[in-house]
Design an enzyme around this catalytic site. Structure first.
Site, short mmCIF file in Angstrom:
data_model
loop_
_atom_site.label_atom_id
_atom_site.label_comp_id
_atom_site.label_asym_id
_atom_site.label_seq_id
_atom_site.Cartn_x
_atom_site.Cartn_y
_atom_site.Cartn_z
N PRO B 272 0.83 -1.20 0.00
CA PRO B 272 0.00 0.00 0.00
C PRO B 272 0.87 1.26 0.00
O PRO B 272 1.53 1.56 0.99
CB PRO B 272 -0.78 -0.12 1.32
CG PRO B 272 0.08 -0.99 2.18
CD PRO B 272 0.91 -1.86 1.30
N ASP B 442 5.82 3.28 1.49
CA ASP B 442 5.01 2.17 2.00
C ASP B 442 4.29 2.66 3.26
O ASP B 442 4.92 2.92 4.29
CB ASP B 442 5.94 1.00 2.31
CG ASP B 442 5.20 -0.23 2.83
OD1 ASP B 442 4.00 -0.12 3.15
OD2 ASP B 442 5.85 -1.29 2.88
N HIS B 443 3.01 2.77 3.17
CA HIS B 443 2.27 3.38 4.28
C HIS B 443 2.18 2.47 5.49
O HIS B 443 1.75 2.88 6.57
CB HIS B 443 0.87 3.81 3.84
CG HIS B 443 0.33 4.98 4.61
ND1 HIS B 443 0.18 4.96 5.99
CD2 HIS B 443 -0.07 6.23 4.22
CE1 HIS B 443 -0.30 6.11 6.40
NE2 HIS B 443 -0.45 6.92 5.33
N ARG B 444 2.60 1.25 5.36
CA ARG B 444 2.57 0.38 6.54
C ARG B 444 3.58 0.86 7.58
O ARG B 444 3.42 0.67 8.76
CB ARG B 444 2.88 -1.07 6.15
CG ARG B 444 1.74 -1.73 5.37
CD ARG B 444 2.15 -3.08 4.84
NE ARG B 444 3.31 -2.98 3.94
CZ ARG B 444 3.92 -4.04 3.42
NH1 ARG B 444 3.52 -5.25 3.72
NH2 ARG B 444 4.95 -3.86 2.62
#
Lengths: 571, 470
Positions: B272, B442-444
């Site tokens: 994501p 990477d939004h994690r």
């Protein structure tokens, strides 16, 4: 083709006693000096020639009454002789023997049924050298890379087939007349016709359709040579399926020629044909090409003489059937596996050259008259070239030299054998050391050898319990070779490290055929490495390859005490 | 993009390259290789040797080799020498035949560890010796090799090989019809034609003979080779976007490198990502660049350095998410910079860019680029990046967005710096050089605020670049 005979039989090693202290040949009469000069000239051209005199089939026998008359005398040697020595066959072997016989004061005659010079001069080494000279030059001119490296520019080298063929033919005629003249000048009687032994010390000769003549001699030398060997199943038409006899006339340069046999003859012709633009397919019965050579030399030679050229090969196959081209069909060659005998392949080519060796030319010699049986056509002889009869006894006064005895099928070997026989019959025991006789193959570059190959030397060493060492030098390290831009090559020395004896020398490289004689002379004279390595070579020369070779050998024995030969001289 | 190419298929001077030559065992290096199929290289037998000729193979394909056993005889400029195997295994494929010449260091054969891998190695040797557009089979097998094989698969040849002729059936001119060839079963070709065919990799079965009785002669092979070369040259062996001579309407399989890129791009879809852009004024940076350009400093090095310094203050942007459950904070800041090369791209890595001074960094960069062009990057030089820079500014691109390479946390797309009319806070209008950067993350692990803070730091550094030169 130096040695038109690739079938050279193995040389027995142990039987050759060699007198290393041979005195110089006695020169008894001043006139000989002049003869020597002539002889030298003749040999200058013919030394490499083959010993085969060509004898055509005997057709008419018993036409003459004189024959029956003479036949009655069979078994009783005449009291007085027409000649001291009669030689049957005027090839290189016979010629060498005749000249030496005259030198020794013998009254000599030579019988020739065809042309003086035999195979070598007319259908062998001599015309082939002319072709190879052309191929060498063509090769050089065509090698753009080579020329460029030397800074030379050559455009579109070409050749005229007839011109090349004429060169070969002219050379043969010239050498032939040299040979003939040298014998005439010495007083050798040249008797024309086919010679037959009719009894002890008695020979008849004559042309077809003419009455035969009978002559007697104290000693007789058979020197009838050999003819190309054609295995059965092969049909030779002289146009598309040919032997070396036809190939040397160079009546055509086929686009694609199959060469059956990869010995000297095959190799030399492959050199000629590829230089003139043909493509070549070798057919070899043994598992590897160039079976007669030292394996290492053979391998290197294959890398230089076969792989980069327009040559492919089939090994381990027999050509069982070769049909000449006719009715618009090409030459077809049927191959079977040499081991399993299974059919393997069929080739279709423009021409096929049969170079499977040479067969002795001994039919019609009348050997049955004196109870001699040939073995596969070869005349059995002892180490002094004296003929052995069917019961294993020596036949007095009868000798056989050259290809006809099969000991070593080389022109100069025949000549050496002839000289040895003359020594023998003039009272000096002489046994020729065949291991000192060099051989050469005149490819580009050349291959030469003397003595044993490495496997042979190792086998002998094992049997006799001595050590063998090998030394090698490369032409790449030789200044002169590099100046010529011909650095490809190898010289190999096989020797005994304990006493410095030279067992064999093999050379592959520029002018190898000329370089070998330093080694062959050393073997002939019994010179050891520890002594010869002090001999000086001019710099820069190709001979330094051998100089370096001798110097790189590691011999345990010290320099012999009897050298130097002469006292040092202050200058 | 550091790890777009993280699989280790690129040509490089890996440990194995030198092993057979120097005899240095290089165990530590071998660890990273884990090769089951090794290459045997043309050794340097003398200091002056640049290429060697294969004199003879002492072993044939399929033979078992023990360590220290002689495999091949090589002729150098000085002498013939036996070359020994430094590994145990099976001689799987001979890539340079007897009589062939190969440059020092190039692969001449493949050594398989087990008998089972012989076939695989053979396929590999074919794929690397033939051109990129080689047979379908080889292409299919390539991904497999990439996963498990050595880093030395010369994808180089796939990427940049000259269009070698690889017997494509498409140019088959019909089979030779020879009266005696039993309806094409037997091929009748002259010795030189056969040699040429081997050399030019022309399948004699596809050549029509024009010699006597329909025999194939040298000129037939040459003609066939020209025809094939024409076809191959026309078809894009190098599907680089600007590759000249792409034949329209054809389908060209991926090269090894392109296959790897494709798989990584698809894989990236599972991450994501989001993007944050920023406009940075570069007047000060440009001035600095002008000043130290003569000392060999490049703009790429300056940007990498600035980015590294900003990352040092925001370690989270230098982190990544390996398992979906945790942050992996990288201990060093390694800036990967995407470089386009023939038919693909590669990401040489400037390691510890925050610690290395700008001059060293510039030299290092030059070295990496040279190596990348020569296809000699070692794996650690292109797959250890923690943050990637992609710069299309030189093409005049003002903004774009980059796809995050799997295994890293963020990538920054850098646009061109161009003169822009700017209103300043004091109400004046002026001209400034500005560039737009756009970070994909990477939004994690990296959140919007993280990126924003990072970009702000970066802008400060670029706008006041005195720290870049220490």
């Amino acid at each position: 083709m130096h040695s038109i005979c690739s079938q050279a039989t193995a040389v027995p090693r142990s039987n050759f006693a060699f007198d290393s202290h041979a005195p110089a040949l006695p020169i008894s009469k001043p006139i000989n000096l002049r003869f020597c000069g002539l002889r030298k000239e003749a040999f200058g051209f013919s030394g490499l020639t083959h010993s085969c005199s060509s004898r055509v089939r005997f057709t008419s026998r018993g036409h003459s009454k004189r024959i029956s008359a003479s036949a009655e005398n069979n078994g009783t040697p005449p009291k007085s002789f027409d000649y001291d020595l009669i030689i049957i066959g005027a090839g290189v072997g016979g010629h060498g023997a005749a000249l030496h016989a005259v030198e020794k004061g013998l009254k000599t005659a030579i019988i020739e049924g065809d042309v003086v010079g035999g195979t070598c001069v007319n259908r062998g080494c001599v015309p082939s050298k002319a072709l190879l000279a052309v191929s060498g030059k063509m090769r050089e001119l065509q090698s753009e890379h080579h020329m460029k490296a030397l800074g030379l520019q050559v455009s579109a080298a070409g050749y005229d087939r007839q011109g090349v063929a004429d060169h070969a033919n002219n050379l043969a005629s010239k050498i032939r007349s040299n040979l003939t003249n040298s014998m005439k000048a010495l007083g050798v009687d040249i008797l024309t016709g086919f010679g037959t032994v009719v009894g002890p010390q008695k020979v008849k000769y004559g042309k077809v359709g003419f009455p035969d003549n009978i002559v007697t001699a104290k000693d007789i030398i058979i020197a009838t040579g050999s003819v190309p060997f054609v295995p059965k199943g092969i049909e030779v038409d002289g146009k598309t399926v040919i032997t070396s006899d036809h190939a040397l006339k160079l009546e055509s340069v086929p686009d694609w020629i199959a060469i059956v046999g990869s010995g000297y003859i095959g190799l030399e012709f492959s050199d000629v044909y590829t230089a003139l633009g043909s493509e070549v397919t070798f057919i070899e019965a043994l598992d590897q090409l160039m079976p007669g050579f030292d394996p290492e030399i053979g391998k290197l030679a294959q890398r230089v003489l076969i792989n980069p050229r327009k040559i492919d090969y089939h090994t381990g196959v027999f050509a069982t059937k070769i049909t000449p081209a006719k009715d618009g069909k090409p030459v077809t060659i049927e191959l079977i596996d040499a081991k399993t005998k299974e059919p393997k392949d069929t080739l279709e080519v423009d021409a096929a050259l049969i170079a499977t060796g040479r067969a002795p030319f001994t039919n019609g010699l009348g050997l049955e008259n004196i109870n001699v049986e040939t073995q596969r056509g070869f005349v059995p002889v002892d180490e002094r070239m004296q003929v052995i009869d069917a019961n294993g006894n020596l036949v007095p006064h009868l000798y056989c030299i050259g290809d006809a005895n099969g000991k070593m099928m080389l022109a100069h070997a025949a000549s050496a054998q002839g000289i040895s026989v003359v020594e023998q019959v003039t009272g000096r025991d002489h046994v020729l050391n065949h291991l000192s006789i060099p051989a050469a193959c005149f490819t580009h570059p050349e291959i030469s050898m003397v003595g044993l190959t490495e496997p042979q030397a190792r086998e002998k060493a094992e049997k006799e319990g001595f050590e063998v060492s090998v030394a090698k030098t490369s032409f790449k390290a030789n200044t002169k070779a590099l100046a010529e831009n011909e650095g490809e090559g190898l010289a190999k020395l096989i020797y005994r490290p304990d006493n410095g004896e030279i067992l064999g020398v093999h050379i592959f490289g520029l002018h190898a055929a000329d370089l070998i004689h330093e080694a062959s002379n050393a073997i002939a004279l019994g010179t050891r490495i520890q002594d010869i390595k002090f001999a000086v070579h001019a710099h820069p020369t190709l001979s330094e390859v051998l100089d370096e070779l001798f110097k790189s050998a590691k011999v345990k024995a010290t320099t012999s005490s009897h050298v130097p030969v002469s006292e040092p001289v202050a200058v | 993009m550091a790890n777009i190419l993280q699989t280790s298929f690129l040509p490089s001077t890996s440990s194995l390259r030198r092993t057979p030559i120097s005899g240095s065992k290089g165990k530590s290096q071998v660890l990273q290789v884990k090769a089951k199929i090794r290459e045997i290289f043309m050794p340097a037998l003398s200091s002056t040797m640049t290429e060697g000729k294969i004199v003879s193979w002492m072993k044939s394909e399929g033979d078992k080799l023990s360590k220290g056993e002689s495999v091949v005889v090589v002729e150098s400029d000085k002498a013939d020498m036996d070359v020994e195997s430094f590994h145990e295994g099976f001689l799987a494929a001979i890539m340079v035949e007897e009589g062939g010449v190969a440059p020092v260091g190039s692969a001449i054969a493949l050594l398989a560890e087990t008998e089972d891998e012989i076939a695989e190695a053979k396929a590999k040797s074919q794929s690397s010796s033939s051109s990129s557009s080689s047979s379908q089979k080889a292409v299919e097998e390539q991904p497999k090799q990439i996963e498990e094989a050595a880093p030395d698969v010369p994808a180089a040849s796939s990427v940049a090989a000259a269009p070698a002729v690889s017997a494509p059936k498409t140019v088959a001119l019909g089979s030779a019809v020879h009266p005696a060839s039993e309806g094409g079963k037997r091929i009748v070709a002259s010795p030189y034609a056969k040699k040429l065919a081997k050399e030019l990799k022309v399948d004699l079965g596809t050549v029509v003979g024009t010699g006597p009785m329909g025999r194939i002669v040298a000129k037939d092979v040459e003609a066939a080779a020209v025809a094939v070369a024409g076809t191959v040259a026309a078809s894009p062996a190098k599907p680089a976007p600007v590759a000249p001579g792409i034949e329209l309407g054809t389908v060209v399989p991926f090269t090894t490198m392109q296959g790897a890129v494709s798989r990584n791009m698809v894989e990236s879809l599972s991450v994501p990502t989001f993007r944050v852009g920023y406009t940075i004024t570069t007047n000060a940076l440009d001035a600095l660049y002008k000043k130290i350009k003569s000392k060999g400093v490049t703009m790429t090095a300056l940007l990498a350095k600035a980015t590294a310094l900003a990352l040092a203050q925001h370690p989270v942007v230098n982190s990544c998410c390996r398992d979906g459950n945790s942050f992996t904070y990288n201990s060093s800041i390694n800036i990967a910079v995407a470089v386009a090369i023939d038919g693909g791209l590669i990401t040489p890595v400037l390691q510890d860019a925050d610690k290395v001074d700008i001059y060293t960094l510039s030299r290092k960069w030059k070295e990496l680029v040279d190596k990348a062009r020569a296809k000699q990057l070692q794996p650690h030089e292109y797959n250890t990046g923690t943050f990637t820079l992609s710069n299309l500014g030189m093409f005049g691109v003002d903004r774009f967005d980059a796809i995050l390479p799997p295994g890293t946390g963020a990538i920054m797309a850098v646009g061109a710096s161009q003169p822009t009319v700017v209103a300043s806070k004091d109400g004046r209008i002026g001209m400034k050089n500005q560039m737009q950067v756009n970070v994909t993350a990477d939004h994690r692990v990296i959140y919007g605020a993280d990126l924003a803070a990072f970009l702000q730091t970066l802008a400060k550094i670029v706008e006041d670049p005195k720290d870049l030169t220490f």
